[in-house]
Design an enzyme around this catalytic site. Structure first.
Site, PDB file in Angstrom:
ATOM      1  N   ASP A 246     -11.440   2.272   3.986  1.00  0.00           N
ATOM      2  CA  ASP A 246     -11.523   0.960   3.908  1.00  0.00           C
ATOM      3  C   ASP A 246     -13.240   0.411   3.857  1.00  0.00           C
ATOM      4  O   ASP A 246     -13.536  -0.811   3.453  1.00  0.00           O
ATOM      5  CB  ASP A 246     -10.931  -0.053   4.973  1.00  0.00           C
ATOM      6  CG  ASP A 246      -9.771  -0.556   4.499  1.00  0.00           C
ATOM      7  OD1 ASP A 246      -9.515  -0.688   3.463  1.00  0.00           O
ATOM      8  OD2 ASP A 246      -9.220  -1.285   5.340  1.00  0.00           O
TER       9      ASP A 246
ATOM     10  N   LYS B 128       1.011  -1.201  -0.001  1.00  0.00           N
ATOM     11  CA  LYS B 128      -0.033   0.134  -0.082  1.00  0.00           C
ATOM     12  C   LYS B 128       0.810   1.174   0.068  1.00  0.00           C
ATOM     13  O   LYS B 128       0.611   2.458  -0.649  1.00  0.00           O
ATOM     14  CB  LYS B 128      -0.909  -0.056   1.220  1.00  0.00           C
ATOM     15  CG  LYS B 128      -2.101  -1.039   0.950  1.00  0.00           C
ATOM     16  CD  LYS B 128      -2.840  -1.291   2.236  1.00  0.00           C
ATOM     17  CE  LYS B 128      -3.629  -2.638   2.165  1.00  0.00           C
ATOM     18  NZ  LYS B 128      -4.245  -2.809   3.549  1.00  0.00           N
TER      19      LYS B 128
ATOM     20  N   GLN C 128      -5.007  -2.063   9.926  1.00  0.00           N
ATOM     21  CA  GLN C 128      -4.707  -3.232   9.024  1.00  0.00           C
ATOM     22  C   GLN C 128      -5.282  -3.998  10.030  1.00  0.00           C
ATOM     23  O   GLN C 128      -4.684  -4.262  11.496  1.00  0.00           O
ATOM     24  CB  GLN C 128      -3.451  -3.178   8.884  1.00  0.00           C
ATOM     25  CG  GLN C 128      -2.757  -4.418   8.280  1.00  0.00           C
ATOM     26  CD  GLN C 128      -3.291  -4.514   6.691  1.00  0.00           C
ATOM     27  OE1 GLN C 128      -3.094  -3.471   5.798  1.00  0.00           O
ATOM     28  NE2 GLN C 128      -3.712  -5.698   6.286  1.00  0.00           N
TER      29      GLN C 128
END
Ligand code: NAD
Length: 281
Positions: free
Chosen positions: A119, A52, A96
């Protein structure tokens, strides 16, 4: 014989589009920025975060990593998220997963401001997706939808079967397909006659996490097969949830693993960061 849905190639196109938007934002004095939080050591997560970071760098998006030790408390994590919510220079916040067991990840997701939740895991965004409002959509299903669109695969009225009901893939996938007028069925670990259900599908989306779970026998002739699974075999190779060799001759379109859905997920994350930055202008 199937046409391959090339996520690697398509993700480059999406990223090029992102770069153009980033440049425009920079002309206005806005530097899109993503903050990524990782708690504890997890080798797979480290690889994902590195990917990322590289993708952001290539697109000209600022990236800041917060590596928190394993023993970080839930309150400490929430405090950091609240600080990033207030930070005007940060447009997107990503936590994450997985996080250590003593942390309630849902509380952490709920703390991320919906306008920075790139997200799409916050309940506000999940709810908005369900009622068809503009929102941040979880990057993997969003990437699948972009792929279908780019290859002119119309899902209207088609029978779509999603295998897997996770909050990050299966459920938002169902909502995305439904919003485009597909007739959607979701299968999971308790589904009876899964093989029979899948074999009726015009579109099969596999998001289970079990190598080669979907066999050729389950695929209807001409079906579109999307393999979300990423599984590492003992020999170190990556494979999906679909038995590619068996499905390939029967499908009309199929995604490879690697090089299918995976690259699209990262590309859509970048799109979401840009969307977050644009909404602040
Ligand atoms: P998860 O473990 O949260 O969910 C798996 C789902 O599969 C569950 O809903 C479960 O009900 C279902 N399932 C398990 N066994 C089953 C069975 N025998 N029959 C039917 N259903 C069964 O997983 P997830 O986070 O949704 O991820 C699924 C896969 O997708 C994993 O391989 C993961 O690595 C991969 N993934 C890939 C990307 C990407 O960018 N390509 C992104 C996220 C996840």
């Amino acid at each position: 014989m199937a046409q391959i849905l090339d996520g690697k190639e398509l993700s480059k196109k999406v990223k090029d589009g992102v770069k153009v938007k980033v440049d425009k934002l920079k002309e206005k004095g806005i530097n899109p920025k993503l903050a990524v939080i990782m708690v504890g050591n997890n080798s797979a997560s480290s690889v994902y975060v590195k990917n990322k970071s590289k993708a952001c760098e290539n697109a000209g998006i600022d990236f800041e990593e917060f590596f928190l030790p394993e023993e970080t408390t839930e309150d400490e994590l929430v405090e950091l998220i609240e600080k990033l919510n207030q930070d005007k220079l940060v447009h997107g916040i990503l936590l994450q997963s997985p996080v250590p067991k003593h942390i309630n990840i849902n509380r952490a997701f709920e703390t991320i401001s919906p306008s920075k939740d790139v997200d799409g895991f916050n309940a506000i965004n999940v709810g908005n997706l369900t009622i068809g409002r503009d929102c941040f959509v979880s990057c993997t299903p969003w990437g699948v939808m972009r792929m279908l669109e780019e290859y002119n695969i119309d899902v209207t009225g088609k029978t779509a079967v999603v295998i897997g009901r996770s909050n990050i893939v299966g459920k938002p996938m169902l909502q995305c397909l439904l919003s485009k007028d597909a007739t959607v069925t979701i299968c999971h670990s308790k589904t009876k006659d899964l093989e029979e259900v899948v074999s009726r599908a015009d579109i099969v989306i596999a998001a289970i996490g079990k190598p080669n779970f979907v066999t050729g026998k389950m695929i209807k002739d001409g079906a579109v097969v999307i393999d979300v699974g990423i599984n590492r075999l003992e020999n170190g190779k990556l494979c999906g949830d679909v038995n590619y060799e068996e499905a390939f001759p029967k499908a009309s379109y199929i995604t490879p693993v690697p090089g299918g859905v995976g690259p699209m997920t990262v590309a859509m994350l970048l799109e979401n960061v840009v969307k977050a930055a644009e909404e602040k202008t």
